[in-house]
Design a protein around this motif. Structure first.
Motif, PDB file in Angstrom:
ATOM      1  N   TRP A  43      32.259  19.994  38.863  1.00 17.23           N
ATOM      2  CA  TRP A  43      32.874  19.843  37.555  1.00 17.23           C
ATOM      3  C   TRP A  43      34.380  19.734  37.714  1.00 17.23           C
ATOM      4  CZ3 TRP A  43      29.419  23.600  38.999  1.00 17.23           C
ATOM      5  CH2 TRP A  43      28.170  23.565  38.403  1.00 17.23           C
ATOM      6  N   GLY A  44      34.998  18.938  36.876  1.00 17.50           N
ATOM      7  CA  GLY A  44      36.450  18.848  36.848  1.00 17.50           C
ATOM      8  C   GLY A  44      37.005  19.781  35.790  1.00 17.50           C
ATOM      9  N   TRP A  45      38.107  20.425  36.085  1.00 14.18           N
ATOM     10  CA  TRP A  45      38.739  21.375  35.162  1.00 14.18           C
ATOM     11  C   TRP A  45      40.243  21.128  35.123  1.00 14.18           C
ATOM     12  CZ3 TRP A  45      35.306  24.157  32.517  1.00 14.18           C
ATOM     13  CH2 TRP A  45      34.072  24.448  33.094  1.00 14.18           C
ATOM     14  N   LYS A  46      40.880  21.626  34.083  1.00 13.67           N
ATOM     15  CA  LYS A  46      42.346  21.668  34.016  1.00 13.67           C
ATOM     16  C   LYS A  46      42.848  23.010  34.537  1.00 13.67           C
ATOM     17  CE  LYS A  46      42.883  17.655  32.148  1.00 13.67           C
ATOM     18  NZ  LYS A  46      43.462  16.584  32.902  1.00 13.67           N
ATOM     19  N   ALA A  47      42.092  24.057  34.234  1.00 10.98           N
ATOM     20  CA  ALA A  47      42.385  25.410  34.725  1.00 10.98           C
ATOM     21  C   ALA A  47      41.061  26.150  34.736  1.00 10.98           C
ATOM     22  CB  ALA A  47      43.388  26.114  33.815  1.00 10.98           C
ATOM     23  N   TYR A  48      40.778  26.888  35.804  1.00  5.18           N
ATOM     24  CA  TYR A  48      39.487  27.551  35.889  1.00  5.18           C
ATOM     25  C   TYR A  48      39.545  28.681  36.911  1.00  5.18           C
ATOM     26  CZ  TYR A  48      34.450  27.924  35.320  1.00  5.18           C
ATOM     27  OH  TYR A  48      33.201  28.365  35.005  1.00  5.18           O
ATOM     28  N   ALA A  49      38.588  29.583  36.826  1.00  5.75           N
ATOM     29  CA  ALA A  49      38.490  30.696  37.768  1.00  5.75           C
ATOM     30  C   ALA A  49      37.033  30.857  38.176  1.00  5.75           C
ATOM     31  CB  ALA A  49      38.996  31.982  37.119  1.00  5.75           C
ATOM     32  N   ILE A  50      36.810  31.268  39.419  1.00  3.40           N
ATOM     33  CA  ILE A  50      35.471  31.599  39.890  1.00  3.40           C
ATOM     34  C   ILE A  50      35.526  32.975  40.526  1.00  3.40           C
ATOM     35  CG2 ILE A  50      34.713  29.219  40.212  1.00  3.40           C
ATOM     36  CD1 ILE A  50      35.247  29.488  43.196  1.00  3.40           C
ATOM     37  N   PHE A  60      40.935  33.543  29.461  1.00  3.74           N
ATOM     38  CA  PHE A  60      42.377  33.805  29.469  1.00  3.74           C
ATOM     39  C   PHE A  60      43.135  32.507  29.745  1.00  3.74           C
ATOM     40  CE2 PHE A  60      46.331  35.313  31.419  1.00  3.74           C
ATOM     41  CZ  PHE A  60      46.679  36.378  30.599  1.00  3.74           C
ATOM     42  N   LEU A  61      42.667  31.739  30.739  1.00  3.49           N
ATOM     43  CA  LEU A  61      43.319  30.466  31.085  1.00  3.49           C
ATOM     44  C   LEU A  61      43.196  29.445  29.955  1.00  3.49           C
ATOM     45  CD1 LEU A  61      42.232  30.157  34.807  1.00  3.49           C
ATOM     46  CD2 LEU A  61      44.581  30.382  33.978  1.00  3.49           C
ATOM     47  N   ALA A  78      49.038  32.050  36.255  1.00 12.33           N
ATOM     48  CA  ALA A  78      48.074  32.399  37.304  1.00 12.33           C
ATOM     49  C   ALA A  78      48.169  33.883  37.650  1.00 12.33           C
ATOM     50  CB  ALA A  78      48.318  31.544  38.540  1.00 12.33           C
ATOM     51  N   ILE A  79      49.386  34.391  37.764  1.00  8.84           N
ATOM     52  CA  ILE A  79      49.570  35.814  38.090  1.00  8.84           C
ATOM     53  C   ILE A  79      49.051  36.689  36.959  1.00  8.84           C
ATOM     54  CG2 ILE A  79      51.293  37.629  38.489  1.00  8.84           C
ATOM     55  CD1 ILE A  79      52.931  35.474  40.035  1.00  8.84           C
ATOM     56  N   LEU A  80      49.347  36.324  35.716  1.00  5.26           N
ATOM     57  CA  LEU A  80      48.833  37.096  34.573  1.00  5.26           C
ATOM     58  C   LEU A  80      47.311  37.094  34.556  1.00  5.26           C
ATOM     59  CD1 LEU A  80      51.284  35.991  31.736  1.00  5.26           C
ATOM     60  CD2 LEU A  80      51.092  38.272  32.754  1.00  5.26           C
ATOM     61  N   THR A  81      46.708  35.960  34.900  1.00  2.18           N
ATOM     62  CA  THR A  81      45.252  35.858  34.953  1.00  2.18           C
ATOM     63  C   THR A  81      44.695  36.793  36.023  1.00  2.18           C
ATOM     64  OG1 THR A  81      45.389  33.548  34.249  1.00  2.18           O
ATOM     65  CG2 THR A  81      43.310  34.272  35.212  1.00  2.18           C
ATOM     66  N   LEU A  82      45.325  36.809  37.188  1.00  2.00           N
ATOM     67  CA  LEU A  82      44.885  37.714  38.256  1.00  2.00           C
ATOM     68  C   LEU A  82      45.008  39.175  37.823  1.00  2.00           C
ATOM     69  CD1 LEU A  82      46.433  35.982  41.393  1.00  2.00           C
ATOM     70  CD2 LEU A  82      43.993  36.235  40.873  1.00  2.00           C
ATOM     71  N   LYS A  83      46.104  39.504  37.151  1.00  2.10           N
ATOM     72  CA  LYS A  83      46.318  40.889  36.712  1.00  2.10           C
ATOM     73  C   LYS A  83      45.233  41.348  35.740  1.00  2.10           C
ATOM     74  CE  LYS A  83      51.268  41.591  37.249  1.00  2.10           C
ATOM     75  NZ  LYS A  83      52.524  41.930  36.567  1.00  2.10           N
ATOM     76  N   GLU A  84      44.726  40.412  34.914  1.00  5.35           N
ATOM     77  CA  GLU A  84      43.706  40.757  33.926  1.00  5.35           C
ATOM     78  C   GLU A  84      42.441  41.323  34.571  1.00  5.35           C
ATOM     79  OE1 GLU A  84      43.265  40.509  30.328  1.00  5.35           O
ATOM     80  OE2 GLU A  84      45.427  40.705  30.587  1.00  5.35           O
ATOM     81  N   GLY A  85      42.049  40.795  35.717  1.00  7.16           N
ATOM     82  CA  GLY A  85      40.794  41.215  36.321  1.00  7.16           C
ATOM     83  C   GLY A  85      40.939  41.953  37.627  1.00  7.16           C
ATOM     84  N   PHE A  86      42.165  42.271  38.000  1.00  4.23           N
ATOM     85  CA  PHE A  86      42.426  42.883  39.298  1.00  4.23           C
ATOM     86  C   PHE A  86      42.250  44.387  39.227  1.00  4.23           C
ATOM     87  CE2 PHE A  86      44.823  43.639  43.211  1.00  4.23           C
ATOM     88  CZ  PHE A  86      44.480  42.526  43.959  1.00  4.23           C
ATOM     89  N   GLU A  87      41.547  44.940  40.210  1.00  6.45           N
ATOM     90  CA  GLU A  87      41.427  46.395  40.298  1.00  6.45           C
ATOM     91  C   GLU A  87      42.553  46.910  41.177  1.00  6.45           C
ATOM     92  OE1 GLU A  87      37.530  47.441  41.641  1.00  6.45           O
ATOM     93  OE2 GLU A  87      36.576  46.300  40.046  1.00  6.45           O
ATOM     94  N   ASN A  93      51.285  41.378  48.933  1.00  7.43           N
ATOM     95  CA  ASN A  93      50.427  41.464  50.115  1.00  7.43           C
ATOM     96  C   ASN A  93      48.936  41.319  49.816  1.00  7.43           C
ATOM     97  OD1 ASN A  93      52.606  41.975  51.974  1.00  7.43           O
ATOM     98  ND2 ASN A  93      52.777  43.969  50.997  1.00  7.43           N
ATOM     99  N   ASN A  94      48.559  41.361  48.530  1.00  8.14           N
ATOM    100  CA  ASN A  94      47.128  41.280  48.243  1.00  8.14           C
ATOM    101  C   ASN A  94      46.741  40.085  47.352  1.00  8.14           C
ATOM    102  OD1 ASN A  94      47.980  42.265  45.760  1.00  8.14           O
ATOM    103  ND2 ASN A  94      47.068  44.277  46.022  1.00  8.14           N
ATOM    104  N   ILE A  95      47.672  39.162  47.132  1.00  6.98           N
ATOM    105  CA  ILE A  95      47.339  37.896  46.477  1.00  6.98           C
ATOM    106  C   ILE A  95      47.999  36.753  47.252  1.00  6.98           C
ATOM    107  CG2 ILE A  95      47.097  38.926  44.178  1.00  6.98           C
ATOM    108  CD1 ILE A  95      49.799  37.614  43.435  1.00  6.98           C
ATOM    109  N   GLU A  96      47.429  35.591  47.104  1.00  2.00           N
ATOM    110  CA  GLU A  96      48.021  34.377  47.674  1.00  2.00           C
ATOM    111  C   GLU A  96      48.121  33.349  46.570  1.00  2.00           C
ATOM    112  OE1 GLU A  96      45.950  32.895  51.070  1.00  2.00           O
ATOM    113  OE2 GLU A  96      46.057  34.791  52.129  1.00  2.00           O
ATOM    114  N   ILE A  97      49.173  32.541  46.607  1.00  2.00           N
ATOM    115  CA  ILE A  97      49.375  31.490  45.611  1.00  2.00           C
ATOM    116  C   ILE A  97      49.693  30.203  46.351  1.00  2.00           C
ATOM    117  CG2 ILE A  97      50.795  30.681  43.682  1.00  2.00           C
ATOM    118  CD1 ILE A  97      51.303  33.645  43.003  1.00  2.00           C
ATOM    119  N   GLY A  98      48.974  29.157  45.990  1.00  2.00           N
ATOM    120  CA  GLY A  98      49.211  27.838  46.553  1.00  2.00           C
ATOM    121  C   GLY A  98      49.514  26.856  45.443  1.00  2.00           C
ATOM    122  N   VAL A  99      50.343  25.879  45.743  1.00  2.00           N
ATOM    123  CA  VAL A  99      50.753  24.874  44.764  1.00  2.00           C
ATOM    124  C   VAL A  99      50.567  23.493  45.384  1.00  2.00           C
ATOM    125  CG1 VAL A  99      52.694  24.000  43.393  1.00  2.00           C
ATOM    126  CG2 VAL A  99      52.462  26.466  43.795  1.00  2.00           C
TER     127      VAL A  99
END
Length: 122
Positions: A43-50, A60-61, A78-87, A93-99
């Protein structure tokens, strides 16, 4: 990629792929994001999470994504999205971001760059 994954589901004696992937790139039409699941469906997306909490993250996205977003806003989203579900606490040191940039080059942000973004968002 999806064709290869699908082919393996039809072959006896081979182990099918066991993970979904998000594949990002940039072509003549602009930025592209595809989800490919182990069966080969895509599937093609504009913004998505798995993954874990993907339903909440994708919702959220959907609320925050805009086609006119600048790259800085996209990284913050992207960071706000990660914070929403991050324990636990998010740090460099515990996230990576690629562009994927317009010149079609993939750039992985350094921990120092990620720390700067996290600091901006405090």
């Amino acid at each position: 990629m999806a064709s290869i994954m699908q082919e393996f589901t039809q072959s006896g004696g081979v182990r099918p792929f066991g993970v979904s992937l998000l594949v990002a790139g940039y072509d003549a039409k602009g930025p592209q994001l595809y989800q490919v699941d182990p069966s080969g469906a895509h599937w093609g997306w504009k913004a998505y999470a798995i993954g874990k909490n993907s339903v909440n993250a994708s919702t959220f996205l959907e609320k925050r994504y805009s086609a006119e977003m600048e790259i800085e806003d996209a990284i913050h989203t992207a960071i706000l999205t990660l914070k929403e579900g991050f324990e636990g606490a998010i740090d460099e040191n515990n996230i990576e971001i690629g562009v994927v940039k317009e010149d079609q080059k993939f750039v992985r942000l350094s921990p120092a760059q990620i720390k700067d973004y996290l600091t901006e968002m405090e």
